[in-house]
Design a protein around this motif. Structure first.
Motif, PDB file in Angstrom:
ATOM      1  N   GLY A  65       0.779  -1.228   0.000  1.00 15.78           N
ATOM      2  CA  GLY A  65       0.000   0.000   0.000  1.00 15.78           C
ATOM      3  C   GLY A  65       0.812   1.280   0.000  1.00 15.78           C
ATOM      4  O   GLY A  65       0.275   2.354  -0.255  1.00 15.78           O
ATOM      5  N   GLU A  66       2.105   1.212   0.281  1.00 12.32           N
ATOM      6  CA  GLU A  66       2.944   2.408   0.314  1.00 12.32           C
ATOM      7  C   GLU A  66       3.386   2.821  -1.087  1.00 12.32           C
ATOM      8  O   GLU A  66       3.427   2.008  -2.005  1.00 12.32           O
ATOM      9  CB  GLU A  66       4.208   2.172   1.161  1.00 12.32           C
ATOM     10  N   SER A  67       3.763   4.104  -1.193  1.00  7.41           N
ATOM     11  CA  SER A  67       4.353   4.615  -2.434  1.00  7.41           C
ATOM     12  C   SER A  67       5.550   5.494  -2.070  1.00  7.41           C
ATOM     13  O   SER A  67       5.684   5.918  -0.926  1.00  7.41           O
ATOM     14  CB  SER A  67       3.334   5.421  -3.243  1.00  7.41           C
ATOM     15  N   VAL A  68       6.387   5.780  -3.047  1.00  5.22           N
ATOM     16  CA  VAL A  68       7.532   6.667  -2.808  1.00  5.22           C
ATOM     17  C   VAL A  68       7.118   8.125  -2.867  1.00  5.22           C
ATOM     18  O   VAL A  68       7.841   8.992  -2.409  1.00  5.22           O
ATOM     19  CB  VAL A  68       8.708   6.419  -3.785  1.00  5.22           C
ATOM     20  N   GLY A  69       5.968   8.399  -3.451  1.00  2.00           N
ATOM     21  CA  GLY A  69       5.494   9.771  -3.610  1.00  2.00           C
ATOM     22  C   GLY A  69       5.789  10.278  -5.016  1.00  2.00           C
ATOM     23  O   GLY A  69       6.822   9.959  -5.600  1.00  2.00           O
ATOM     24  N   THR A  70       4.876  11.036  -5.535  1.00  2.00           N
ATOM     25  CA  THR A  70       5.035  11.582  -6.878  1.00  2.00           C
ATOM     26  C   THR A  70       6.248  12.503  -6.919  1.00  2.00           C
ATOM     27  O   THR A  70       6.434  13.334  -6.037  1.00  2.00           O
ATOM     28  CB  THR A  70       3.771  12.344  -7.295  1.00  2.00           C
ATOM     29  N   HIS A  71       7.075  12.301  -7.926  1.00  7.38           N
ATOM     30  CA  HIS A  71       8.277  13.112  -8.080  1.00  7.38           C
ATOM     31  C   HIS A  71       8.628  13.247  -9.552  1.00  7.38           C
ATOM     32  O   HIS A  71       8.109  12.520 -10.391  1.00  7.38           O
ATOM     33  CB  HIS A  71       9.447  12.511  -7.287  1.00  7.38           C
ATOM     34  N   ASN A  72       9.503  14.184  -9.848  1.00  2.84           N
ATOM     35  CA  ASN A  72       9.995  14.425 -11.189  1.00  2.84           C
ATOM     36  C   ASN A  72      11.516  14.461 -11.084  1.00  2.84           C
ATOM     37  O   ASN A  72      12.064  15.213 -10.295  1.00  2.84           O
ATOM     38  CB  ASN A  72       9.454  15.761 -11.718  1.00  2.84           C
ATOM     39  N   THR A  73      12.188  13.643 -11.860  1.00  2.00           N
ATOM     40  CA  THR A  73      13.641  13.550 -11.759  1.00  2.00           C
ATOM     41  C   THR A  73      14.376  14.595 -12.595  1.00  2.00           C
ATOM     42  O   THR A  73      15.596  14.536 -12.720  1.00  2.00           O
ATOM     43  CB  THR A  73      14.120  12.134 -12.146  1.00  2.00           C
ATOM     44  N   GLY A  74      13.651  15.559 -13.153  1.00  2.00           N
ATOM     45  CA  GLY A  74      14.302  16.644 -13.889  1.00  2.00           C
ATOM     46  C   GLY A  74      15.092  16.141 -15.081  1.00  2.00           C
ATOM     47  O   GLY A  74      14.584  15.363 -15.884  1.00  2.00           O
ATOM     48  N   ASN A  75      16.358  16.560 -15.185  1.00  2.00           N
ATOM     49  CA  ASN A  75      17.223  16.147 -16.300  1.00  2.00           C
ATOM     50  C   ASN A  75      17.645  14.687 -16.212  1.00  2.00           C
ATOM     51  O   ASN A  75      18.314  14.185 -17.110  1.00  2.00           O
ATOM     52  CB  ASN A  75      18.494  16.991 -16.327  1.00  2.00           C
ATOM     53  N   PHE A  76      17.296  14.010 -15.128  1.00  2.00           N
ATOM     54  CA  PHE A  76      17.725  12.630 -14.934  1.00  2.00           C
ATOM     55  C   PHE A  76      16.712  11.656 -15.536  1.00  2.00           C
ATOM     56  O   PHE A  76      15.507  11.859 -15.435  1.00  2.00           O
ATOM     57  CB  PHE A  76      17.867  12.313 -13.442  1.00  2.00           C
ATOM     58  N   GLU A  77      17.235  10.589 -16.161  1.00  4.15           N
ATOM     59  CA  GLU A  77      16.367   9.474 -16.512  1.00  4.15           C
ATOM     60  C   GLU A  77      16.551   8.427 -15.433  1.00  4.15           C
ATOM     61  O   GLU A  77      17.576   8.392 -14.747  1.00  4.15           O
ATOM     62  CB  GLU A  77      16.666   8.935 -17.902  1.00  4.15           C
ATOM     63  N   GLU A  78      15.554   7.565 -15.242  1.00  2.00           N
ATOM     64  CA  GLU A  78      15.576   6.632 -14.111  1.00  2.00           C
ATOM     65  C   GLU A  78      15.314   5.211 -14.574  1.00  2.00           C
ATOM     66  O   GLU A  78      14.424   4.970 -15.389  1.00  2.00           O
ATOM     67  CB  GLU A  78      14.513   7.040 -13.094  1.00  2.00           C
ATOM     68  N   LEU A  79      16.087   4.287 -14.031  1.00  2.00           N
ATOM     69  CA  LEU A  79      15.895   2.861 -14.258  1.00  2.00           C
ATOM     70  C   LEU A  79      15.541   2.230 -12.924  1.00  2.00           C
ATOM     71  O   LEU A  79      16.248   2.436 -11.925  1.00  2.00           O
ATOM     72  CB  LEU A  79      17.176   2.224 -14.817  1.00  2.00           C
ATOM     73  N   VAL A  80      14.437   1.476 -12.881  1.00  2.00           N
ATOM     74  CA  VAL A  80      13.998   0.780 -11.673  1.00  2.00           C
ATOM     75  C   VAL A  80      14.191  -0.715 -11.912  1.00  2.00           C
ATOM     76  O   VAL A  80      13.674  -1.267 -12.894  1.00  2.00           O
ATOM     77  CB  VAL A  80      12.517   1.098 -11.352  1.00  2.00           C
ATOM     78  N   ILE A  81      14.937  -1.377 -11.008  1.00  2.00           N
ATOM     79  CA  ILE A  81      15.227  -2.804 -11.113  1.00  2.00           C
ATOM     80  C   ILE A  81      14.523  -3.501  -9.953  1.00  2.00           C
ATOM     81  O   ILE A  81      14.904  -3.330  -8.791  1.00  2.00           O
ATOM     82  CB  ILE A  81      16.742  -3.064 -11.048  1.00  2.00           C
ATOM     83  N   THR A  82      13.497  -4.273 -10.254  1.00  2.00           N
ATOM     84  CA  THR A  82      12.679  -4.915  -9.226  1.00  2.00           C
ATOM     85  C   THR A  82      13.374  -6.171  -8.690  1.00  2.00           C
ATOM     86  O   THR A  82      13.694  -7.073  -9.451  1.00  2.00           O
ATOM     87  CB  THR A  82      11.300  -5.302  -9.793  1.00  2.00           C
ATOM     88  N   LEU A  83      13.580  -6.208  -7.381  1.00  2.00           N
ATOM     89  CA  LEU A  83      14.242  -7.341  -6.738  1.00  2.00           C
ATOM     90  C   LEU A  83      13.257  -8.302  -6.090  1.00  2.00           C
ATOM     91  O   LEU A  83      13.490  -9.516  -6.044  1.00  2.00           O
ATOM     92  CB  LEU A  83      15.218  -6.837  -5.667  1.00  2.00           C
ATOM     93  N   GLU A  84      12.156  -7.753  -5.563  1.00  2.00           N
ATOM     94  CA  GLU A  84      11.209  -8.571  -4.801  1.00  2.00           C
ATOM     95  C   GLU A  84       9.858  -7.867  -4.772  1.00  2.00           C
ATOM     96  O   GLU A  84       9.793  -6.644  -4.651  1.00  2.00           O
ATOM     97  CB  GLU A  84      11.747  -8.720  -3.374  1.00  2.00           C
TER      98      GLU A  84
END
Length: 127
Positions: A54-73
Motif C-alpha cells: 500500500g505504500e508509495s515513494v510519492g510523486t516526483h519528477n527527476t528533472g534532467n535525470f532518466e531513471e531505471l527501476v530494477i525490481t528485486l522482490e
C-alpha cells in the motif's frame, strides 16, 4: 595524431588501474538506503528502496535525470502522469524518461524492494 593516442592511452590506463568501489546492501534493509550519491559518483545516483504493501515513494519528477527501476522482490505499479499505471514484478525493469512525473506503488501483499539508478542526461527540458 601520436600525441592524441598517447593521451588516450594514459587516460585509459588510469581507469584500468582503478579498482571498482564495493557497496554492500544491508541485510535488513530499511525504507531507503543510498547506494550512489554526490560523494561517490560524478553523474549517477541510486538507492535501494523498500515499500510495505500500500505504500508509495510519492510523486516526483527527476528533472534532467532518466531513471531505471530494477525490481528485486514483490510487485507494484509505476504511475506516470501522462501514461497511467504500469504493473511490474520481480525481474522487471522500468525506465522513466527525463522530466516525467511519476510514482511507484507497492500493490502486492508482500514487501516491494527495488534499486533505482538515475543518470543526468545533460539535455535540459525536452521540447
Amino acid at each position: 595524431m601520436l600525441r592524441l593516442v598517447t593521451l588516450l592511452s594514459l587516460s585509459l590506463s588510469v581507469f584500468a588501474a582503478t579498482a571498482p568501489e564495493t557497496i554492500v546492501l544491508p541485510n535488513e534493509p530499511k525504507d531507503y538506503f543510498e547506494i550512489l550519491g554526490k560523494g561517490n559518483s560524478a553523474c549517477m545516483r541510486s538507492g535501494y528502496v523498500t515499500l510495505q504493501p500500500g505504500e508509495s515513494v510519492g510523486t516526483h519528477n527527476t528533472g534532467n535525470f532518466e531513471e531505471l527501476v530494477i525490481t528485486l522482490e514483490g510487485q507494484g505499479e509505476m504511475e506516470m502522469a501522462d501514461r497511467g499505471r504500469t504493473p511490474f514484478a520481480k525481474g522487471i525493469l522500468l525506465h522513466a524518461f527525463p522530466h516525467s512525473e511519476h510514482n511507484v506503488w507497492n500493490t502486492g501483499k508482500e514487501v516491494l524492494r527495488y534499486i533505482y539508478i538515475v543518470a543526468d542526461t545533460g539535455r535540459g527540458k525536452p521540447q
